[in-house]
Design a protein around this motif. Structure first.
Motif, PDB file in Angstrom:
ATOM      1  N   TYR A 160       0.632  -1.591  -0.188  1.00 17.00           N
ATOM      2  CA  TYR A 160       0.158  -0.334  -0.273  1.00 17.00           C
ATOM      3  C   TYR A 160       1.267   1.219   0.058  1.00 17.00           C
ATOM      4  O   TYR A 160       0.775   1.951  -0.763  1.00 17.00           O
ATOM      5  N   LEU A 161       1.852   1.506   0.613  1.00 21.74           N
ATOM      6  CA  LEU A 161       2.740   2.163   1.279  1.00 21.74           C
ATOM      7  C   LEU A 161       3.053   2.586  -0.778  1.00 21.74           C
ATOM      8  O   LEU A 161       3.826   3.835  -0.806  1.00 21.74           O
ATOM      9  N   ALA A 162       4.076   1.822  -0.872  1.00 23.39           N
ATOM     10  CA  ALA A 162       5.176   1.569  -1.572  1.00 23.39           C
ATOM     11  C   ALA A 162       3.956   2.507  -3.330  1.00 23.39           C
ATOM     12  O   ALA A 162       4.091   2.935  -4.210  1.00 23.39           O
ATOM     13  N   ILE A 163       2.765   1.851  -3.248  1.00 29.46           N
ATOM     14  CA  ILE A 163       1.454   2.569  -4.300  1.00 29.46           C
ATOM     15  C   ILE A 163       1.249   3.671  -3.986  1.00 29.46           C
ATOM     16  O   ILE A 163       1.191   4.527  -5.503  1.00 29.46           O
ATOM     17  N   LEU A 164       0.827   3.555  -2.629  1.00 26.20           N
ATOM     18  CA  LEU A 164       0.776   5.431  -2.560  1.00 26.20           C
ATOM     19  C   LEU A 164       1.510   6.561  -2.811  1.00 26.20           C
ATOM     20  O   LEU A 164       1.405   7.513  -3.135  1.00 26.20           O
ATOM     21  N   GLY A 165       3.037   6.215  -2.374  1.00 22.57           N
ATOM     22  CA  GLY A 165       4.245   7.523  -2.593  1.00 22.57           C
ATOM     23  C   GLY A 165       4.035   6.726  -4.467  1.00 22.57           C
ATOM     24  O   GLY A 165       4.782   8.455  -4.940  1.00 22.57           O
ATOM     25  N   THR A 166       4.202   6.517  -4.496  1.00 24.81           N
ATOM     26  CA  THR A 166       4.292   6.923  -6.815  1.00 24.81           C
ATOM     27  C   THR A 166       3.284   7.396  -6.958  1.00 24.81           C
ATOM     28  O   THR A 166       3.190   8.043  -7.962  1.00 24.81           O
ATOM     29  N   MET A 167       2.248   7.053  -6.508  1.00 26.42           N
ATOM     30  CA  MET A 167       0.540   7.945  -6.993  1.00 26.42           C
ATOM     31  C   MET A 167       1.173   9.207  -6.417  1.00 26.42           C
ATOM     32  O   MET A 167       0.624  10.399  -7.384  1.00 26.42           O
ATOM     33  N   GLY A 168       1.565   9.339  -5.245  1.00 29.83           N
ATOM     34  CA  GLY A 168       1.403  11.037  -5.122  1.00 29.83           C
ATOM     35  C   GLY A 168       3.069  11.743  -5.659  1.00 29.83           C
ATOM     36  O   GLY A 168       2.990  12.549  -5.921  1.00 29.83           O
ATOM     37  N   PHE A 169       3.948  10.443  -5.916  1.00 33.78           N
ATOM     38  CA  PHE A 169       5.202  11.415  -7.105  1.00 33.78           C
ATOM     39  C   PHE A 169       4.669  12.036  -8.378  1.00 33.78           C
ATOM     40  O   PHE A 169       4.823  13.046  -8.796  1.00 33.78           O
ATOM     41  N   LEU A 170       3.769  10.937  -9.165  1.00 31.64           N
ATOM     42  CA  LEU A 170       3.315  11.082 -10.622  1.00 31.64           C
ATOM     43  C   LEU A 170       2.141  12.176 -10.382  1.00 31.64           C
ATOM     44  O   LEU A 170       2.015  13.194 -11.166  1.00 31.64           O
ATOM     45  N   GLU A 171       1.070  12.203  -9.311  1.00 34.08           N
ATOM     46  CA  GLU A 171       0.600  13.329  -8.896  1.00 34.08           C
ATOM     47  C   GLU A 171       1.321  14.710  -8.907  1.00 34.08           C
ATOM     48  O   GLU A 171       1.129  15.541  -9.271  1.00 34.08           O
ATOM     49  N   ALA A 172       1.797  15.096  -7.727  1.00 33.47           N
ATOM     50  CA  ALA A 172       3.261  15.986  -8.272  1.00 33.47           C
ATOM     51  C   ALA A 172       3.861  16.265  -9.275  1.00 33.47           C
ATOM     52  O   ALA A 172       4.146  17.593  -9.276  1.00 33.47           O
ATOM     53  N   TYR A 173       4.410  15.500 -10.037  1.00 33.06           N
ATOM     54  CA  TYR A 173       5.081  15.469 -11.287  1.00 33.06           C
ATOM     55  C   TYR A 173       4.458  16.345 -11.974  1.00 33.06           C
ATOM     56  O   TYR A 173       4.349  17.342 -12.729  1.00 33.06           O
TER      57      TYR A 173
END
Length: 548
Positions: free
Chosen positions: A58-71
């Motif tokens: 869950y944390l890995a998916i959350l971090g990935t989506m957070g980075f993509l959204e911020a970028y």
């Protein structure tokens, strides 16, 4: 104002989608907490171990989506602000001279810098936040209803109170933001004026006076911003208070339900965590929705700059071949005034034959420069007729006019680059053309004394060069393009007499060049070089004299 093109709309939709997914994932952390606590309370080690692995995924998916959204959010903001500045700059540059000069250039600078920054801070960033917070709110609401309808009802009571404040303050914040934008434009204009007048301020000991004026406009600008920020602070303060109260109420209600055995300890922790997740989006929406609505006047300002009244299409690309002047230029009964019933020019008639050298003499304020502006297409609302080779000037594109006539003004403007680029102005010329223009303009006389030759930096507006050197660069600009008509609008009045004589004499020797010299004081030693001399007084040509 439409801030997004087709590609930009796709990017913002993708960014908002990523933000929504990140928000949903953030809300579901409460379910993980509930499962972990309940597993621990039951002493279920198997379930507890599986939850550890699920949490890591869950944390890995959350971090990935957070980075993509911020970028993607940063990319969207970059693209929109860049496109917005392009639109404003293009709209200003496409204005007619009359429309352009109707506003201070500092207003344009303020729009490009200050207003675009306001759009970024008070529209683009809040838009992304509001979308993400809206999805987070709806997701949290669904989970809360699943866990405890009673707690959800209590939160809704506070939600109604929290949404009342933005409705009351929204219009006031919008007015304050508009007032701040106007004052910011005035601050930019005044600062630009003071910097441009540095020499006068220094030479006349004006520093104390100017400091007082600057301090006043700086204070007023800060006060306008403070007035807008105060309303936002009030809005944020009440939001935070209601947020804290709602969390405390939920803690007590959930604890009571647990003591009654209606919910588990895991559910209690999940509800407490969700109360913050539920309230935070509401607080963020309250703080950012007024910003989005308050930025509308600024967007209207930018839209006004982006679209001129005429909104003409891009001008045609310059022709590769040089323009020719075959039949000459004729003015017939030309009358013009900047304001109704106050004519600057009255019934002007003159002829400039190809290859001739003409002079227009007259006192300052007599209308000489105005006539030049009409000849070069600055204004088209004149009475009478102006023709190039028999073609009415109104039927010639601005590009065609630019290739027919070049004007050398009294105050030469040079871009902050080198001599070469100030001559070529972005176009490409052969070495032979460049050498001929450098020689004919007299640049070759001072070029050997420059360490980098044509690639010597001229400084801001040519401050590294003398007046005569700047004047010769302006002449070279026209000569390298083989412009058939060269107009000297008091072009040598700002330099020493010897240099002025040399520049004027060099131009009069160009056999195929048509020259029109505008001056209030003519070099008597060169009068015989002119084919015709016109005298302009009080907006009328009083008499003409043929050169001897």
């Amino acid at each position: 104002m439409n801030l997004y093109d087709k590609r930009g709309r796709l990017l913002i939709v993708f960014t908002l989608l990523l933000g929504g997914i990140s928000a949903v994932l953030s809300a579901f952390i409460s379910i993980i907490l509930q499962k972990v606590i309940d597993s621990a309370a039951r002493n279920d080690m198997d379930s507890f171990s599986k939850l550890i692995l699920a949490t890591l995924i869950y944390l890995a998916i959350l971090g990935t989506m957070g980075f993509l959204e911020a970028y993607c959010g940063k990319l969207m903001i970059k693209n929109v602000t860049k496109a917005l500045r392009d639109k404003v700059f293009l709209g200003v540059m496409k204005r007619s001279p009359r429309e352009f000069s109707s506003q201070n250039t500092a207003d344009y600078l303020s729009a490009l810098i200050n207003d675009v920054k306001l759009v970024e801070e008070n529209h683009l960033i809040p838009l992304l936040l509001c979308t993400q917070m809206g999805v987070l709110f709806l997701t949290t609401l669904g989970i809360l209803l699943y866990l405890s309808p009673l707690v959800t009802a209590v939160l809704f009571l506070f939600l109604m109170l929290m949404f009342m404040l933005p409705a009351l303050l929204g219009k006031k914040i919008q007015k304050k933001q508009d007032a701040y934008s106007e004052k910011l434009a005035e601050f930019t204009a005044k600062s630009k004026d003071f910097f441009n007048g540095f020499e006068v301020i220094r030479g006349y000991s004006m520093r104390p006076y100017i400091l007082k004026k600057f301090t006043r406009i700086n204070r007023d600008t800060a006060d306008r911003k403070m007035a807008a920020d105060t309303l936002l602070a009030v809005n944020e303060c009440f939001s935070d208070i209601l947020s804290a109260v709602s969390v405390l109420v939920i803690v007590f209600v959930s604890s009571y339900l647990m003591m009654k055995g209606r919910i588990t300890a895991g559910t209690l922790l999940a509800l407490i965590q969700l109360s913050g997740t539920f309230v935070t989006p509401v607080v963020m929406l309250m703080q950012n929705i007024p910003k989005i609505t308050g930025i509308r006047p600024v967007l209207k300002h930018l839209e006004a700059y982006s679209h001129t009244q005429e909104d003409v299409p891009d001008e045609e690309e310059p022709s590769c071949g040089p323009a020719l002047l075959k039949a000459g230029i004729t003015c017939t009964d030309v009358t013009f005034g900047y304001v109704p019933e106050q004519n600057v020019l009255q019934d002007i008639s003159l002829t400039i034959a190809p290859g001739t050298k003409c002079a227009l003499l007259g006192e300052s304020g007599g209308g000489k420069t105005t006539l030049i502006k009409l000849l070069t297409g600055y204004y088209d609302d004149f009475a009478g007729d102006i023709r190039y080779d028999g073609i009415p000037i109104g039927k010639l594109s601005q590009d065609k006019l630019n290739r027919m006539a070049a004007v050398i003004h009294q105050n030469i403007f040079l871009f902050d680059t080198d001599i070469y680029n100030n001559i070529c102005l972005g176009e490409t010329f052969s070495k032979e053309q460049l050498d001929d223009a450098v020689k004919a303009s007299g640049i070759s006389r001072f070029l050997p004394g420059l360490e980098k030759g044509l690639h010597t930096a001229v400084g801001e507006n040519g401050q590294n060069l003398s007046g005569g050197q700047r004047q010769r660069i302006a002449v070279a600009r026209a000569l390298i393009r083989s412009t058939p008509l060269l107009i000297m609008d008091e072009g040598t009045s700002a330099i020493d007499r010897q240099t002025a004589h040399e520049i004027e004499e060099d131009l009069l020797r160009q056999e195929n060049l048509t020259v029109l010299t505008i001056t209030h004081h003519m070099d008597e030693t060169l009068m015989d070089c002119y084919d015709r001399i016109y005298y302009l007084k009080d907006g009328r040509i009083s008499c003409t004299q043929m050169g001897v």
